[in-house]
Motif scaffolding. Structure first.
Motif, short mmCIF file in Angstrom:
data_model
loop_
_atom_site.label_atom_id
_atom_site.label_comp_id
_atom_site.label_asym_id
_atom_site.label_seq_id
_atom_site.Cartn_x
_atom_site.Cartn_y
_atom_site.Cartn_z
N GLY A 49 0.84 -1.11 0.05
CA GLY A 49 -0.15 -0.15 -0.01
C GLY A 49 0.85 1.29 0.08
N LEU A 50 0.36 2.38 -0.61
CA LEU A 50 0.79 3.70 -0.60
C LEU A 50 -0.08 4.43 0.16
CD1 LEU A 50 3.07 5.41 -1.28
CD2 LEU A 50 1.56 6.38 -3.32
N PHE A 51 0.26 5.04 1.35
CA PHE A 51 -0.82 5.63 2.21
C PHE A 51 -0.59 7.07 2.38
CE2 PHE A 51 -0.16 1.21 3.53
CZ PHE A 51 -1.38 0.95 3.43
N TYR A 52 -1.74 7.78 2.52
CA TYR A 52 -1.67 9.25 2.77
C TYR A 52 -2.87 9.64 3.65
CZ TYR A 52 -2.04 14.27 1.42
OH TYR A 52 -2.21 15.66 1.45
N ASN A 53 -2.50 10.27 4.90
CA ASN A 53 -3.30 10.66 5.92
C ASN A 53 -4.08 9.19 6.55
OD1 ASN A 53 -2.78 13.35 6.22
ND2 ASN A 53 -4.33 13.86 4.46
N ASP A 54 -3.38 8.17 6.47
CA ASP A 54 -3.85 6.91 7.09
C ASP A 54 -4.85 6.36 6.07
OD1 ASP A 54 -3.18 5.01 8.85
OD2 ASP A 54 -4.88 5.63 10.06
N LYS A 55 -5.09 6.72 5.00
CA LYS A 55 -5.88 6.14 3.95
C LYS A 55 -5.07 5.47 2.78
CE LYS A 55 -9.79 7.46 6.11
NZ LYS A 55 -10.57 8.52 5.37
N LEU A 56 -5.67 4.57 2.07
CA LEU A 56 -5.19 3.64 1.01
C LEU A 56 -5.40 4.70 -0.33
CD1 LEU A 56 -3.49 1.45 -0.03
CD2 LEU A 56 -5.48 0.36 -0.50
N ILE A 57 -4.23 5.36 -0.86
CA ILE A 57 -4.51 5.78 -2.04
C ILE A 57 -3.83 5.11 -3.43
CG2 ILE A 57 -4.62 8.19 -1.10
CD1 ILE A 57 -1.68 8.68 -2.31
N GLY A 58 -3.04 4.16 -3.18
CA GLY A 58 -2.46 3.76 -4.28
C GLY A 58 -1.70 2.21 -3.86
N ILE A 59 -1.41 1.21 -4.91
CA ILE A 59 -1.12 0.02 -4.71
C ILE A 59 0.27 -0.13 -5.49
CG2 ILE A 59 -1.15 -2.42 -5.23
CD1 ILE A 59 -3.23 -1.77 -3.05
N ASN A 60 1.43 -0.41 -4.64
CA ASN A 60 2.84 0.04 -5.27
C ASN A 60 3.20 -1.14 -6.13
OD1 ASN A 60 3.97 2.14 -3.90
ND2 ASN A 60 3.96 1.02 -2.18
N THR A 61 3.41 -0.93 -7.28
CA THR A 61 3.38 -1.93 -8.44
C THR A 61 4.94 -2.30 -9.17
OG1 THR A 61 1.16 -1.56 -8.83
CG2 THR A 61 2.34 -2.42 -10.55
N TRP A 62 5.64 -1.04 -9.26
CA TRP A 62 6.65 -0.96 -10.14
C TRP A 62 7.64 -0.37 -9.54
CZ3 TRP A 62 2.53 0.60 -13.36
CH2 TRP A 62 2.00 -0.34 -14.03
N ASP A 63 9.21 -0.65 -9.50
CA ASP A 63 10.38 0.30 -9.17
C ASP A 63 10.75 0.99 -10.21
OD1 ASP A 63 11.61 -1.79 -10.15
OD2 ASP A 63 12.25 -2.32 -8.04
N ASN A 64 11.97 1.43 -10.02
CA ASN A 64 12.62 2.17 -11.42
C ASN A 64 13.47 1.25 -12.03
OD1 ASN A 64 14.72 1.94 -9.55
ND2 ASN A 64 15.55 4.17 -9.86
#
Length: 533
Positions: free
Chosen positions: A304-319
């Motif tokens: 998970g990617l979290f902002y203000n303790d809410k889920l805003i995205g799913i981490n999928t790729w690195d560089n």
């Protein structure tokens, strides 16, 4: 007698008072400093304890959020087999491994950590990536090697191979931390579950969409020998720690700290990594992938990617896939909302998280997904409405085409696709070798050798093919087949406000009943019932 000044008198009075209490003025001064420190510390604690909730950084995460991030693994049985042929491929006979005369030396359970997931409902619905859920669904055959990298041979003088066989490849093994242990600052003690893969993207290799949804179905105990056992003694319950979803397009560029949580596959394998970073915007004008600077690695996929303790995205790729990217790329959670439609239609007993299709309206990219409609269809027989159609296919095609034209287009499309495949093969192979591999004439192959784009193939087409070639090359929608294997249920992916034709194709490939479908401007439409006569 010399007169004592008022200032000096007060100093003497203070000194006498201090002595009468057994404390020097220096000690009192020290006590005042301690008191001041305690007051400052107490005030600081009030700020961080939640009394002033607005002061929390945007990358703040609660214990519940940490517990919502789970480790996903594929469960294998690993067979050590001597004497397998070099061309052996895994087969089964009567649901048991068939090693074609190979000698089984050992059999051990093995859990291969694949990635991460995030629980988004109290009933155990999980979001993750398709490249996580689809990674190890097929058997793996590898030669056993010693530390020097050389093959290991058995007592009979034959090569020993490992055959890793996935057990229940439509399920994944879930390790979930407990809240009670998190409060003890220990997330290494986990509960174990099985989760069924409900929906996943098929073409995630393109890095356009890479989504999956799972549902926890069973509690699991791991036995002393490593084998998992379904725990029937306890109810699964509806009280999983979970995190709420948030519109991913509301992140402030001023207050832009985010937190990534996942199981990266480095360090303590049972502990999740929690790394802070900054929201850096979106990947490009035509895509709303979230760019951020939180550190992630391979095992973080699906985390998970979290902002203000809410889920805003799913981490999928690195560089690693694209060095021009920053440290990490997350898919926005609203890309999962169409999958919620699929999952609920095919599995009506699941609970979905709170979300809104309208989040897409604030997407700053030019991605056309916001123009898509998802139409739920049920196919049944008119003579017996309770009998659902589970064989054959439904053909969805553009309303400005006739069925006969669709049949012709499918034939030409296959021809164009094959030609383009030959063109790509010629980039690295000779005309002779390519012609032999595809079973076509060298004369025709030679005509394709200098082509570098699809458009250049147009000069080789006859007049009858040109109409279909231009459509093929443009990429516009013409047709799609939908299977009826899911108990007569389908979800059609269409454009909002468009008209389409539907035709039932039976198991023999014959076209039967036809229907007209007109879509409105909602994202989720239906369910509609189609009656077959």
């Amino acid at each position: 007698m010399k007169k004592i000044s008022e200032k000096k008198y007060r100093q003497m009075e203070d000194s006498a008072s201090s002595k009468s209490n057994g404390l020097s003025s220096a000690a009192l001064s020290h006590l005042r400093k301690i008191f001041l420190f305690v007051m400052i510390f107490s005030f600081s604690s009030m700020l961080t304890s939640g009394m002033y909730a607005d002061s929390k950084s945007s990358d703040y995460i609660s214990e519940n959020t940490v517990a919502s991030v789970v480790k996903l693994s594929s469960y294998f049985k690993v067979y050590e087999v001597e004497g397998l042929s070099d061309d052996y491929s895994y087969t089964e006979t009567n649901d048991q491994p068939d090693f074609k005369g190979g000698k089984v030396l050992s059999q051990t359970p093995y859990y291969r950590h694949v990635g991460t997931g995030v629980v988004v409902t109290k009933t155990g619905l999980i979001l993750s990536n398709a490249h996580v859920t689809d990674a190890f669904k097929r058997p793996i055959i590898e030669v056993k090697r010693n530390p020097q990298g050389n093959p290991v041979y058995g007592a009979d003088g034959n090569t020993i191979k490992y055959v890793e066989v996935p057990v229940s490849p439509t399920f994944m093994f879930v390790e979930a931390p407990e809240i009670s242990n998190l409060k003890k600052n220990d997330d290494s003690v986990c509960l174990y579950y099985l989760a069924k893969i409900l929906v996943e993207d098929n073409f995630y290799q393109t890095q356009y969409r890479d989504r999956a949804i799972l549902q926890i179905t069973d509690r699991v105990n791991v036995l002393a020998n490593g084998e998992p056992e379904i725990d029937t003694s306890k109810k699964l319950g509806n009280n999983f720690p979970y995190v709420s979803l948030e519109n991913p397009f509301t992140v402030s560029f001023l207050d832009n700290k985010v937190k990534a949580i996942g199981f990266p596959g480095v360090g303590d394998p049972k502990r999740s990594a929690k790394t802070s970073g900054e929201f850096l915007g979106y990947e490009k004008p035509e895509s709303s992938n979230i760019l951020h600077s939180s550190w992630i690695s391979g095992g973080n996929s699906g985390g998970g990617l979290f902002y203000n303790d809410k889920l805003i995205g799913i981490n999928t790729w690195d560089n690693q896939a694209n060095p021009t990217r920053p440290l990490a790329v997350a898919q926005p959670v609203n890309w999962w909302t169409p999958f919620f439609i699929y999952a609920k239609w095919f599995y009506p007993d699941i609970t979905l998280p709170e979300f809104s299709h309208d989040w897409a309206l604030s997407d700053p990219s030019s991605d056309t997904y916001r123009d898509m409609a998802y139409v739920k269809i049920l196919v049944s027989y008119k003579a017996n409405p309770k009998e659902l159609v589970t064989k054959g296919q439904m053909l969805l095609y553009a309303s400005d085409w006739q069925l006969e034209e669709i049949v012709n287009y499918i034939d030409y499309e296959n021809y164009f696709d094959n030609c383009w495949e030959v063109v790509q093969a010629l980039w690295n192979n000779s005309v002779k070798d390519t012609a032999a591999y595809y079973g076509i004439s060298e004369e025709f192959t030679d005509k394709l050798k200098n082509i570098t784009t699809k458009q250049e193939m147009r000069t080789l087409m006859n007049e009858n093919a040109l109409k279909y070639f231009d459509v093929w090359q443009s990429g516009r929608f013409v047709y799609t087949f939908y299977s009826l294997e899911n108990n007569g249920k389908m979800v059609l992916a269409t454009d909002k406000g468009k008209k389409y034709e539907l035709c039932y194709i039976d198991e023999n490939g014959d076209a039967k009943d036809s229907y007209t479908l007109t879509c409105d401007y909602r994202t989720e439409q239906g369910p509609y019932t189609i009656w077959l006569y």
